[in-house]
Design a protein around this motif. Structure first.
Motif, mmCIF file in Angstrom:
data_model
loop_
_atom_site.group_PDB
_atom_site.id
_atom_site.type_symbol
_atom_site.label_atom_id
_atom_site.label_comp_id
_atom_site.label_asym_id
_atom_site.label_seq_id
_atom_site.Cartn_x
_atom_site.Cartn_y
_atom_site.Cartn_z
ATOM 1 N N ASN A 109 0.830 -1.200 0.000
ATOM 2 C CA ASN A 109 0.000 0.000 0.000
ATOM 3 C C ASN A 109 0.864 1.250 0.000
ATOM 4 O OD1 ASN A 109 -2.479 -1.421 0.211
ATOM 5 N ND2 ASN A 109 -2.217 -1.607 2.430
ATOM 6 N N PHE A 110 0.336 2.320 -0.574
ATOM 7 C CA PHE A 110 0.983 3.626 -0.453
ATOM 8 C C PHE A 110 0.799 4.100 0.985
ATOM 9 C CE2 PHE A 110 1.271 8.213 -0.586
ATOM 10 C CZ PHE A 110 2.312 8.451 -1.474
ATOM 11 N N ILE A 111 1.860 4.586 1.593
ATOM 12 C CA ILE A 111 1.812 5.018 2.986
ATOM 13 C C ILE A 111 2.061 6.520 3.073
ATOM 14 C CG2 ILE A 111 2.838 4.804 5.280
ATOM 15 C CD1 ILE A 111 3.733 1.999 4.520
ATOM 16 N N CYS A 112 1.176 7.223 3.737
ATOM 17 C CA CYS A 112 1.354 8.644 4.052
ATOM 18 C C CYS A 112 1.187 8.769 5.562
ATOM 19 C CB CYS A 112 0.335 9.498 3.305
ATOM 20 S SG CYS A 112 0.563 11.277 3.528
ATOM 21 N N ASP A 113 2.282 9.023 6.273
ATOM 22 C CA ASP A 113 2.240 8.971 7.731
ATOM 23 C C ASP A 113 3.362 9.827 8.302
ATOM 24 O OD1 ASP A 113 1.418 8.280 10.247
ATOM 25 O OD2 ASP A 113 1.642 6.121 9.976
ATOM 26 N N ARG A 114 3.442 9.857 9.620
ATOM 27 C CA ARG A 114 4.496 10.605 10.306
ATOM 28 C C ARG A 114 5.154 9.694 11.339
ATOM 29 N NH1 ARG A 114 1.935 16.686 11.277
ATOM 30 N NH2 ARG A 114 1.343 17.048 9.100
ATOM 31 N N PRO A 115 6.013 8.790 10.887
ATOM 32 C CA PRO A 115 6.652 7.852 11.818
ATOM 33 C C PRO A 115 7.755 8.520 12.637
ATOM 34 C CG PRO A 115 7.570 7.576 9.644
ATOM 35 C CD PRO A 115 6.455 8.585 9.508
ATOM 36 N N TYR A 167 13.525 3.471 11.567
ATOM 37 C CA TYR A 167 12.162 3.588 12.075
ATOM 38 C C TYR A 167 12.111 2.960 13.466
ATOM 39 C CZ TYR A 167 11.104 4.446 7.147
ATOM 40 O OH TYR A 167 11.080 4.938 5.859
ATOM 41 N N CYS A 168 11.408 3.607 14.377
ATOM 42 C CA CYS A 168 11.370 3.123 15.755
ATOM 43 C C CYS A 168 10.076 3.548 16.433
ATOM 44 C CB CYS A 168 12.573 3.655 16.542
ATOM 45 S SG CYS A 168 12.502 5.440 16.842
ATOM 46 N N THR A 169 9.890 3.085 17.657
ATOM 47 C CA THR A 169 8.764 3.533 18.472
ATOM 48 C C THR A 169 9.090 4.923 19.033
ATOM 49 O OG1 THR A 169 9.626 2.667 20.552
ATOM 50 C CG2 THR A 169 8.370 1.137 19.152
ATOM 51 N N ALA A 177 5.816 -3.132 14.559
ATOM 52 C CA ALA A 177 4.689 -2.208 14.427
ATOM 53 C C ALA A 177 5.148 -0.784 14.123
ATOM 54 C CB ALA A 177 3.852 -2.228 15.701
ATOM 55 N N ALA A 178 6.411 -0.486 14.423
ATOM 56 C CA ALA A 178 6.946 0.853 14.192
ATOM 57 C C ALA A 178 7.748 0.944 12.903
ATOM 58 C CB ALA A 178 7.821 1.273 15.370
ATOM 59 N N ASN A 179 7.712 -0.133 12.113
ATOM 60 C CA ASN A 179 8.435 -0.186 10.838
ATOM 61 C C ASN A 179 7.381 -0.112 9.721
ATOM 62 O OD1 ASN A 179 10.129 -0.648 8.698
ATOM 63 N ND2 ASN A 179 10.912 -2.608 9.442
#
Length: 232
Positions: A109-115, A167-169, A177-179
């Motif tokens: 899926n295309f992801i648009c987020d703020r990790p 990527y991390c929590t 889950a944080a990746n």
């Protein structure tokens, strides 16, 4: 310091980067059309995000052959600073400036987020504005952002400490889950062994203006500027 931002057909983050370097940092900045061959006037070349050449064949596959990218290779080999963001990171791997590849996200899926990301290295000009293991938040927006490399390449990256962001929590821990895209070893950004070429999927330019409520990305640009000015 003079910045150059490469503009491909399909680039859509080039003006965002220029806004940071030209308007926030007040540094000379010029837009570099993909057909240009002479980048000798630039200190830093930035390959921005977007969909260069419509992502035909695969992301960055056509952009790597552009005259401007051939000039970027020469710039990097001379020790010049190069930053690839999102599609720019994809272009840098296609061009051989960085190892590995960016492939389809784990869930396709295309992801648009703020990790949240963990800063792994702070001894590069790019990251000297952060503290080691600092956790920062940067936006992502991609469909092919999963970092992949064969086992030998991955081991070399880790042995040579070329992983710059993971990527991390929010607590700085590495968890599935944080990746967001399934990148191997949670890799969000890497550099070459010399440290002058950095590629990253998250967008620091979208987290640089206080009006947007997040300036975690500004430290990357300020760190680079301060490092070069200190040497000068």
């Amino acid at each position: 310091m003079k910045f150059g931002v490469i503009v491909f057909p399909g680039s859509n983050c080039d003006r965002d980067v220029a806004m940071v370097t030209r308007d926030l940092l007040e540094q000379p900045t010029r837009m570099v059309w993909h057909e240009e061959r002479d980048l000798s006037d630039l200190d830093v070349v930035i390959v921005p995000g977007g969909f260069s050449y419509g992502d035909y064949l695969r992301c960055g596959a056509i952009a790597r052959f552009s005259p401007a990218m051939q000039a970027t290779l020469d710039h990097a080999q001379r020790g010049g600073m190069v930053l690839g963001i999102c599609n720019g990171f994809q272009v840098l791997t296609e061009a051989g400036l960085l190892p590995g590849a960016l492939v389809r996200n784990r869930d396709l899926n295309f992801i648009c987020d703020r990790p949240t990301l963990r800063v792994e290295r702070t001894d590069f000009p790019w990251t000297q504005g952060y503290s080691r293991n600092a956790v920062i938040t940067l936006p992502i927006a991609h469909g092919e952002g999963c970092y992949y490399a064969d086992a030998d390449t991955l081991k070399s990256l880790e042995d040579q400490q070329q992983v710059v962001f993971r990527y991390c929590t929010p607590e700085g821990e590495l968890a599935d889950a944080a990746n967001p895209n399934g990148s191997l070893n949670h890799i969000a950004g890497i550099c070459n062994r010399q440290g002058n070429v950095l590629g990253m999927m998250p967008h620091p330019e979208r987290a640089s203006d206080a009006m947007l409520g997040n300036t975690d990305g500004l430290a990357l640009f300020e760190g680079l500027l301060n490092a070069v000015q200190a040497v000068a």
